[in-house]
Design an enzyme around this catalytic site. Sequence first.
Site, mmCIF file in Angstrom:
data_model
loop_
_atom_site.group_PDB
_atom_site.id
_atom_site.type_symbol
_atom_site.label_atom_id
_atom_site.label_comp_id
_atom_site.label_asym_id
_atom_site.label_seq_id
_atom_site.Cartn_x
_atom_site.Cartn_y
_atom_site.Cartn_z
ATOM 1 N N ASP A 36 2.536 -4.925 8.467
ATOM 2 C CA ASP A 36 1.373 -4.053 8.351
ATOM 3 C C ASP A 36 0.149 -4.964 8.257
ATOM 4 O OD1 ASP A 36 -0.808 -2.679 7.307
ATOM 5 O OD2 ASP A 36 0.427 -1.306 6.134
ATOM 6 N N TYR A 74 -10.188 0.854 10.736
ATOM 7 C CA TYR A 74 -11.453 1.251 10.087
ATOM 8 C C TYR A 74 -11.867 0.298 8.972
ATOM 9 C CZ TYR A 74 -8.158 3.945 7.088
ATOM 10 O OH TYR A 74 -7.117 4.347 6.293
ATOM 11 N N LYS A 75 -11.079 -0.758 8.776
ATOM 12 C CA LYS A 75 -11.456 -1.754 7.782
ATOM 13 C C LYS A 75 -12.243 -2.872 8.474
ATOM 14 C CE LYS A 75 -7.372 -0.495 5.108
ATOM 15 N NZ LYS A 75 -8.007 0.199 3.974
ATOM 16 N N PHE A 134 0.848 -1.175 0.000
ATOM 17 C CA PHE A 134 0.000 0.000 0.000
ATOM 18 C C PHE A 134 0.895 1.241 0.000
ATOM 19 C CE2 PHE A 134 -2.651 3.326 1.805
ATOM 20 C CZ PHE A 134 -3.714 3.243 0.939
ATOM 21 N N ARG A 152 -11.899 -5.047 -6.733
ATOM 22 C CA ARG A 152 -11.573 -5.684 -5.462
ATOM 23 C C ARG A 152 -12.842 -5.852 -4.630
ATOM 24 N NH1 ARG A 152 -7.996 -2.513 -0.886
ATOM 25 N NH2 ARG A 152 -10.015 -1.546 -0.496
#
Lengths: 414, 414
Positions: free
Chosen positions: B200, B225-226, B131, B373
């Site tokens: 990560d 927040y995922k 990312f 995705r």
Amino acid sequence: VTRLSPDLDRAAAAVRDAESPLGSRRGLFEVPEGIVYLDGNSLGPLPRSAPDRLDEVLRGEWGTGLIASWNTADWINLGRRVGARIAPLIGAAPGDVHVGDSTSVTLFKTMVAACRLRPDRRVIVVEPSTFPTDGYVAAGVARLLGLDLRWCDPADPAAALDDDVALVSLTHVDFRSGAMFAMADVTAAAHEVGALAQWDLCHSTGAVPVDLTGADADLAVGCTYKYLNGGPGSPAFAWVAPRHQAALDQPVTGWMGHARPFDMELEYAPTDGVGRLASGTPPVLALSVLDAALDGFDGISMETLRQASLSLTDYFIDLVDARLGTVLEVITPRDHARRGSQVSLRHEHAYGVVQALIERGVVGDFRSPDVARFGFAPLFVTHTDVYDAVEHLVAVMAGGEYARPGYAVRNAVT
Amino acid sequence: VTRLSPDLDRAAAAVRDAESPLGSRRGLFEVPEGIVYLDGNSLGPLPRSAPDRLDEVLRGEWGTGLIASWNTADWINLGRRVGARIAPLIGAAPGDVHVGDSTSVTLFKTMVAACRLRPDRRVIVVEPSTFPTDGYVAAGVARLLGLDLRWCDPADPAAALDDDVALVSLTHVDFRSGAMFAMADVTAAAHEVGALAQWDLCHSTGAVPVDLTGADADLAVGCTYKYLNGGPGSPAFAWVAPRHQAALDQPVTGWMGHARPFDMELEYAPTDGVGRLASGTPPVLALSVLDAALDGFDGISMETLRQASLSLTDYFIDLVDARLGTVLEVITPRDHARRGSQVSLRHEHAYGVVQALIERGVVGDFRSPDVARFGFAPLFVTHTDVYDAVEHLVAVMAGGEYARPGYAVRNAVT
């Protein structure tokens, strides 16, 4: 007991409140019945509009809009929009204020960036009475960059400046004493030796007129949960003078500071302007509450706020002088030009004084080792509050309540 | 059109949902009627308990308790308490997880701290498909510390390791492809050359079993927040192996990481343990929402979640293979050991595919340049959702909806 002169009594206070242009603002904030809240310089009270606003953000924007709200509710620009609302309070242009991380993280980023703007210099100047995090962060930055930390005398910061200094970073209003630096003068002294001046506005913003542009300051950082009433742990703001923005090089190069974050390129390329101070995803919920809190400042000038603040602190000082002048020392400057929006009193039992007042519903706070600190946030504190606070203070001092044995635990967050 | 085998049809999906041990959890989240939400790996949905919880924090703790709530509502330890609830999801001890800043800021702090644990080494290894913020932050840290950044081949990160490497920092589950690294193997390879391994966990935590302790990892950072459903911009967490905590030296030395913050001492002295990763005042409102969101994980094991996740991704892959195998390429590993909790499809019109699905109420997202995705958060996504999503996908592909001219604007935040 001396008889109070008529211009200082409670009836006179009520008259001043009735005449205040800010009188109606108090209703915008939740101040519990029976509480005189003189700690808005530590945590501002709840803006009454905040719960409904946040409920709408939660149920509407997040609950219903889901991921699309980054665009449809413009979450992605929320920090910028909130920054633009803070700008007029600090003498900044709307596009020059970034909001996002904690005060400490923001200080870190701007201090590193400032030192990188003066790469040939090896000293950061701070003052020893500054709020601890400012000194701690400066020490961390100095160690990280191989620079020296130099402590200055707060009575004469210019004396610590020379050609080695990259940055002088000062707190505009001292958290403990309420003393205020002459921002323009100190900044000019810094510039005279080729250094940059950064201002911590935590104890100024929203209560004291700040003119960063007029003072020719270089950088500034400020907290939003004190006089701006943004809520516990709300994000800090940063300002960078336009002349430094193009070369600004901050160390936490996260994707939100990228010129094109959603292109997900391999190499970092900072966006233009203060937006490059961004690192991670913006804290939408906290920013939304802060946005609601800033409604309290709509339509009033900082000059009006300042007059109200000085009227409150003058009144408090006058009452303390008249009724308690022999037992409590006012350590906040009496000179308006050197005074923030708080008044601090020194007493060896300051901790007990504050605790006894809290039990009576007058909330101030203690600052180690011997300071009782009272903040006068002009949006919701009244002259009648001031009168009542001093009335309780007189009782606490007269009755020796401050010396009760239970007063051993210190209070918490500034 | 081929007839679907009975074990893949909608009735079979409903049976699987009815048998799922997680069936009742879906009601804990707000998923709007008519929406199939396959973007919980970007922003998890609103936990239904969050608005009331936050209202209580606002009106009760902040509004009524004011400054005292730092103690009476234990705000001061909220980050620690929330960290302790994340710990079992990542194979960590409760006291070893810190929560507070954004993911990017947290990555910055832990990367600098990791490199300081290997002061004689000069290389940070990351992989180019990570990312973006991970690579950007690593590049910033490398420049700050005078180190080199080395890109590794994600197919063989161990090949980039040698005695010069201080730290290898990898994303456990790739945000674009959904491929998962073998954490224990890569960590072992790092240790073999004397390097540290940081993970990560943004795309793992809450959907994929993570065992940091079992993998002998050194440091980890993750987003909340995922799959943890903490809300837009909720704070990240960090974990540091107990063996490194005493020597951990992070650069943003703010007062909340001090051993005695309220003594307001002149010199910084870090507190014990991961608490020294703290810098500024904790974001109380966001932490409170995250705390409420974590209720969704109470009483279920990561193994149960993983089985549900694999059942969903297997089913999606099987349906895509059966119905769209000639037009869409599944780029997510089919091997369970290498698969996260998402499935990514490659198509040259991936952007249009995602947009056309969103118009039909199926929310996934696009990742540049050609990836659609879909995240399968096992707490609220059902097999029936999967069936319906593929039904819409078939229609989008068959009708050429993906090629509509309006599809030019990209969507936002991962």
